[in-house]
Structures are given as structure tokens and as C-alpha cells.
Design an enzyme around this catalytic site. Structure first.
Site, PDB file in Angstrom:
ATOM      1  CG  HIS A   5      -5.805  24.132 -54.988  1.00 25.99           C
ATOM      2  ND1 HIS A   5      -7.028  24.303 -54.145  1.00 25.99           N
ATOM      3  CD2 HIS A   5      -5.032  25.047 -54.924  1.00 25.99           C
ATOM      4  CE1 HIS A   5      -6.564  25.468 -53.714  1.00 25.99           C
ATOM      5  NE2 HIS A   5      -5.264  25.800 -53.788  1.00 25.99           N
TER       6      HIS A   5
ATOM      7  CG  HIS B  93     -10.990  28.948 -51.665  1.00 29.16           C
ATOM      8  ND1 HIS B  93     -10.461  27.849 -52.302  1.00 29.16           N
ATOM      9  CD2 HIS B  93     -10.109  30.010 -52.161  1.00 29.16           C
ATOM     10  CE1 HIS B  93      -9.484  28.368 -53.478  1.00 29.16           C
ATOM     11  NE2 HIS B  93      -9.232  29.304 -53.017  1.00 29.16           N
TER      12      HIS B  93
ATOM     13  CE1 TYR C 102       6.469  18.596 -59.906  1.00 31.80           C
ATOM     14  CE2 TYR C 102       5.830  19.044 -57.691  1.00 31.80           C
ATOM     15  CZ  TYR C 102       6.858  19.091 -58.715  1.00 31.80           C
ATOM     16  OH  TYR C 102       7.725  19.252 -58.154  1.00 31.80           O
TER      17      TYR C 102
ATOM     18  CD  GLU D 166     -14.151  25.940 -51.122  1.00 33.52           C
ATOM     19  OE1 GLU D 166     -14.901  26.983 -51.126  1.00 33.52           O
ATOM     20  OE2 GLU D 166     -12.980  25.973 -51.936  1.00 33.52           O
TER      21      GLU D 166
ATOM     22  CD  GLU E 179     -10.879  25.770 -55.336  1.00 32.14           C
ATOM     23  OE1 GLU E 179      -9.965  24.978 -55.181  1.00 32.14           O
ATOM     24  OE2 GLU E 179     -11.685  26.349 -54.909  1.00 32.14           O
TER      25      GLU E 179
HETATM   26 FE   LIG Z   1     -11.385  25.940 -52.679  1.00 29.09          FE
HETATM   27 FE   LIG Z   2      -9.161  23.747 -53.888  1.00 28.93          FE
END
Ligand SMILES: [Fe+2]
Ligand SMILES: [Fe+2]
Length: 363
Positions: A136, A245, A142, A208, A133
Site C-alpha cells: 500500500h 485486515h 507510485y 482499519e 501494508e
Molecule cells: Fe491494513
Molecule cells: Fe494498508
């Protein structure tokens, strides 16, 4: 977790903060459970849940770094008017929401779920997930840095989650479940605490399994139209992580139910369905806010809403619940092209296959 509010544990349920006792017997596999286990949590064995161990190894093999994807083409497109106003608005809401949400998920794991978990292999997987995470978040940062936006420009985009009510509501909806659990006075391991845990796990499975893929359709739709394809590459790697996940989150719910069937009574099943319905409503509101003109080229609001319902149906099936919307056909079949464990990549350029065995199909 606030120390005052921190729920106590029912005696004997394992915690890794328990003092070490000389001469304590070795942990036994029969004492390992997802929640309510009594085996010592400081040894990596015995491993009871091989599926979780495999998932952990898959996640390790999926490791990737945002900076390995060049962003020059997207920078050029962003700064030369290649995107329409509607597409830019959609992108901004998308990345702002996802950035805030990728904060929420690990915080929920650490602050609310982790204290309940009494299987070492699952705690290990969660630790790894938290690192993903963080990666991410790094990817979203970025991307915006690559567009050449200064801090002010990035800040305006990242801040949108607390400017648009539909985004704030959607995030607050998940936070409500985290807070219910984190601030419960019920001792860990009690029926009440375990039911709150299940509610939280289901709300984050919605997060998720449903919210994320729905959001990803927006960026992949742009990529279908040859726009922000490098951003889409970043999102592909994120999606692959999120797939694991979500698989893990659903596995945990089902395993807790299997080990503690008394928790999954009629009231809890009704509650689970209500949570999924609320989630679908939150996602629909987000969709309308991010696509106020009814969609963008290649992605209509209507098909997005149908996809949202389809994912809800799939989640119901995975949890052994009746489907809610009975969507017969995937309205966005091209989403399957963006699953990353394919033999041939459709993007030119260097998409590296980090994969090994992770399963990216949606059924
Ligand atoms: Fe996740
Ligand atoms: Fe994530």
C-alpha cells in the site's frame, strides 16, 4: 520494542524464540490459543482456526501490484487543472494521512501485537498483512511519482500529516494504544497485559474498519465525478486488502473474548465503546480539516460524518456492543460499487480481477 521495557512472559506461554528441546512432544491442538497458548510455534500444524487459514489463502489470491495500473490520465488531470482547489487539498491530506497510517499498522503488529499471538496460522496471516501494508505504501508513492512530482513536491504532500493538527492527533491517538501496550511492565498473558492488548486491537479495528473506508470515500467521490479514476483503482485494491485486515482484526478480538471471557467485563465493554466514540471524533476532525468548505462535489461533509457514524455502529454490532448512533440508512450507497469482487468492472481499462473468495460486503 525497547529491551528494557519489554514485558516478560508468564512461564510456559509459547514464543518462537524458545530454545528447541530434543524430545519435546508434538504440538497439540488443545494447546493452541490466540493468546496464552503453550503449543510449539515452529510447526505449521496443527491448524486450529480454519477461518484464519482461509483468510490467508484469500489474501494470497488478492495479490496485486500498483505498477500494473496505468496512471497517465490522472497525471494529465493533476497537471492541467482538472481538480478544484478544494479537491486537491482533500486529496493531499488524504494520501498523506493514509501513507503515515499504512506505516503505523504493520509497526503496531510487529512491535506490540505479535509477541502476544500464540497461534501459528494467525502469525502467518499477520506476516502476510505486513507485506500488503508495504504494498500500500508502494501504491501511494507510485501515485505521486506518476503525477510527475519531483521529490520536493512529493515530500510536501507526504509531510502534511505532521503539519495539520487534526491529522497528527488522529495518528497519535492510535500510537497511544501501541505505546501503552509496548511499554507495559505487565507480563504477556497477564490480565493487565491482555486488556491492554484488547484496547490496542479495538483501536486498530477502528483504524482499519472505520478510518480507512471513510478516507476512501473521498477518492471514490472524485472518481464518481470522472476525476483521478486510476488513483481510485489503486484505492480499490487497497480497500479489498483492508477489508480482510478489518475482518481479521475483529475476528481476533472476538476470539480472544471467547477464549478468555473474564477479560470482557463491564469495564472493558465500556472502555471499548469509549474507544470507538473517540475514534469517531478523530475522524470527524479529520473530515473537517480535509473538507473545510463543507465537502466537494458529490461528497458533503454531512454525509461523510454520517457514514463515519454508520461504520461505528457496524463495528459495535460486530463486537456485540450496543450501537452508538443508530444510523438507519447508508448515506453513501455508491461506496458498494467500489468493492472489487464484482463480475463486471465499471471502469474501462484494465482492472484485473485478482480475486477469489474474499468477502467485500459490509454487513
Ligand atoms: Fe491494513
Ligand atoms: Fe494498508
Amino acid at each position: 520494542m525497547n529491551a528494557e521495557n519489554k514485558a516478560t512472559r508468564i512461564a510456559q506461554i509459547a514464543t518462537s524464540l524458545d530454545p528447541i528441546c530434543i524430545g519435546r512432544p508434538r504440538p497439540h491442538v488443545d494447546d493452541v490459543k490466540v493468546i496464552g497458548g503453550v503449543a510449539d510455534l515452529r510447526q505449521p500444524i496443527p491448524i486450529k482456526y480454519q477461518a484464519v487459514r482461509e483468510r490467508f489463502k484469500n489474501a494470497q489470491n488478492n495479490m496485486w501490484f500498483p505498477s500494473e495500473i496505468g496512471m497517465a490520465d490522472d497525471k494529465l488531470q493533476w497537471n492541467t487543472g482538472a481538480l478544484t482547489e478544494a479537491e486537491m487539498w482533500m486529496f493531499k491530506l488524504n494520501i498523506s494521512y493514509l501513507t503515515a497510517s499504512d506505516n503505523l499498522v504493520p509497526d503496531n503488529l510487529v512491535d506490540t501485537i505479535f509477541p502476544h499471538i500464540t497461534a501459528v496460522e494467525l502469525r502467518q496471516y499477520y506476516r502476510w498483512q505486513c507485506a500488503e501494508e508495504a504494498n500500500h505504501l508502494e501504491s501511494y508513492l507510485y501515485i505521486l511519482e506518476s503525477f510527475g512530482l519531483d521529490e520536493g513536491g512529493q515530500g510536501q504532500i507526504f509531510n502534511i500529516y505532521q503539519e495539520i493538527p487534526e491529522l497528527a492527533n488522529k495518528l497519535n491517538w492510535n500510537l497511544k494504544f501501541s505505546n501503552n501496550l509496548a511499554h507495559s511492565e505487565a507480563p504477556i498473558g497477564s490480565r493487565e497485559a491482555s486488556k491492554l492488548l484488547l484496547e490496542d486491537l479495538i483501536a486498530y479495528a477502528v483504524f482499519e474498519f472505520l478510518f480507512f473506508p471513510c478516507n476512501f470515500t473521498q477518492i471514490f467521490a472524485l472518481a464518481n465525478g470522472q476525476k483521478l479514476r486510476q488513483t481510485a483503482q489503486q484505492y480499490q485494491y487497497i480497500w479489498r486488502d483492508e477489508t480482510l485486515h478489518a475482518d481479521n482484526g475483529i475476528w481476533v478480538i472476538n476470539q480472544i473474548i471467547y477464549e478468555n471471557p473474564y477479560l470482557w467485563d463491564d469495564e472493558m465493554r465500556e472502555r471499548a465503546l469509549a474507544i470507538i466514540v473517540e475514534g469517531v471524533r478523530m475522524e470527524a476532525a479529520y473530515a473537517k480539516a480535509s473538507m473545510p468548505d463543507g465537502g466537494v462535489f458529490g461528497l458533503s461533509l454531512k454525509s461523510y460524518l454520517k457514514y463515519n457514524q454508520m461504520m461505528a455502529d457496524q463495528l459495535c454490532l460486530k463486537l456485540g456492543l450496543p450501537v452508538l448512533y443508530d444510523v438507519k440508512e447508508n448515506p453513501l450507497p455508491w461506496m458498494n460499487n467500489y468493492a472489487l469482487n464484482q463480475e463486471v468492472n465499471f471502469f474501462e481499462g484494465r482492472v484485473r480481477e485478482y480475486r477469489t473468495g474474499s468477502q467485500l460486503l459490509w454487513d
